[in-house]
Write an enzyme that holds these catalytic residues in place. Structure first.
Site, mmCIF file in Angstrom:
data_model
loop_
_atom_site.group_PDB
_atom_site.id
_atom_site.type_symbol
_atom_site.label_atom_id
_atom_site.label_comp_id
_atom_site.label_asym_id
_atom_site.label_seq_id
_atom_site.Cartn_x
_atom_site.Cartn_y
_atom_site.Cartn_z
ATOM 1 C CG HIS A 92 -6.256 -0.850 -0.769
ATOM 2 N ND1 HIS A 92 -5.452 -0.288 -1.736
ATOM 3 C CD2 HIS A 92 -5.564 -0.768 0.397
ATOM 4 C CE1 HIS A 92 -4.315 0.103 -1.175
ATOM 5 N NE2 HIS A 92 -4.364 -0.161 0.113
ATOM 6 C CB SER B 221 -0.973 -0.034 1.177
ATOM 7 O OG SER B 221 -1.979 0.957 1.053
#
Length: 390
Positions: free
Chosen positions: A275, A158
């Site tokens: 996400h 990430s």
């Protein structure tokens, strides 16, 4: 330094020089110029660029066991005190000084002393993990310079993907940090707009992740939630996923975990459904910053969270980093891409650079043989012996 490692060794120099402000052409909307006008890091001499092709060929001939891979952690790995074990190493404070200018607050003070509630906020913890990870690279370079010189690949989870790209010379430190700042602020705002979160799920072969998410969405509709979100957001290792979405959906999955053959579920200490499409408001602000950054092709392979593949060119990086915010992190696929090799071939040394050891634990579940060559660069209390274990 030999020509053989010249090109690979330029990667850490690239992220190191990134705080020097050597490129003035970027129109990135950032804080005052002083934010990038600081002394360069890692000024050691490098070989001439003319030998880069020979170096690249030679690097490919090195034995796999002599190569290294760097893994950069993401949000959730932060802890109060991180950075304390790095301050004795050259130029780490300069990284934090640069961060203070970019962010407008004392990131080192927050990282060292908290309070935890403030450090855990998305707007703070993403920059904190980013800087601590690159500071850990400085420690690694000081203790084991050959690891940096022999690095062949990097990946970040990430927000860790930004640190991996800075390390690999794809963007400058201050520009990368400013992009992380905008990303974190936009994701924080999106999180506050909808009650949402993330649920870690340890399943088994018969687990029905897709069915579970669909039924959780249907449940949300019966509760009056329009267009509910419940999706797999992280692929961690076989039978382990993180599901993101509306809190109502995640609570439904916890209550009905046995129906879907989930062995264990746990809510993660994050503020939103990252996400997933709940983060769509964060895409455009990040995309605009990325367009303004002078992105370069990485000097070592960097793998994308979106598909697990290596980035091929700068526009690819700009596109997928924005897309990553609303796409699942395919970390398990990334691990397979990095460590896939013929039977009997040695694995590279792997170093997790940044707070926590979560990526090491995931690697162990994905590839036990690769994990046997894993080490973690400690970012908390400094070792008594600066030349001792990491």
């Amino acid at each position: 330094m030999s020509v053989r490692v010249a090109r690979v060794a330029r990667a850490p120099r690239a992220w190191a020089r990134s705080v020097s402000g050597r490129r003035g052409s970027s129109n990135c909307p950032r804080p005052p110029p002083a934010a990038v006008d600081v002394a360069a890091l890692l000024r050691e001499a490098t070989a001439a660029d003319g030998g880069s092709r020979d170096a690249e060929v030679a690097a490919g001939r090195r034995e796999p066991g002599q190569c290294s891979v760097l893994l950069f952690p993401g949000q959730g790995s932060q802890m109060v005190g991180m950075g304390r074990g790095l301050l004795r190493y050259p130029r780490v404070r300069e990284l934090y000084d640069a961060a203070r200018r970019v962010l407008g607050y004392d990131l080192l003070e927050l990282s060292l002393h908290g309070p935890r509630e403030a450090l855990d906020r998305t707007v703070h913890c993403q920059p904190a993990v980013f800087v601590a990870s690159l500071a850990a690279v400085e420690k690694l370079h000081h203790l084991q310079p050959a690891v940096i010189e022999n690095c062949v690949a990097a990946a970040g989870f990430s927000v860790g993907e930004f640190a991996a790209l800075v390390f690999a010379g794809a963007m400058e430190f201050s520009e990368g940090l400013y992009a992380v700042k905008i990303r974190a602020e936009a994701m924080q705002e999106a999180s506050e707009a909808v009650p949402s979160g993330m649920l870690s799920v340890l399943g088994q072969r018969q687990s029905k992740f897709a069915v579970a998410c669909l039924e959780a969405q249907e449940h949300c509709k019966t509760q009056g939630i329009e267009d509910p979100v419940c999706e797999v957001a992280n692929y961690l290792f076989p039978d382990c996923r993180v599901i993101s979405g509306h809190l109502e959906a995640l609570q439904f999955l916890q209550k009905n975990s046995s129906k879907y053959h989930f062995r264990r579920t746990k809510m993660l200490p994050v503020s939103g459904g990252f996400h997933t499409r709940l983060m769509e408001p964060a895409v455009e602000p990040l995309a605009q910053v990325l367009k303004a950054i002078d992105v370069k092709k990485p000097l070592v392979s960097v793998h994308s969270n979106v598909d697990g593949n290596r980035y091929m060119h700068p526009k690819h990086i700009q596109k997928l980093l924005a897309q990553q915010v609303v796409s699942p992190v395919k970390w398990e696929q990334t691990m397979h891409a990095i460590y896939e090799r013929r039977k009997g071939t040695a694995f590279p040394q792997t170093f997790e650079v940044g707070p926590g050891k979560q990526l090491g634990a995931i690697l162990k579940s994905c590839n036990l043989q690769a994990w046997r060559s894993y080490s973690h660069v400690e970012v908390l209390e400094a070792s008594e012996d600066t030349e001792g274990p990491l």
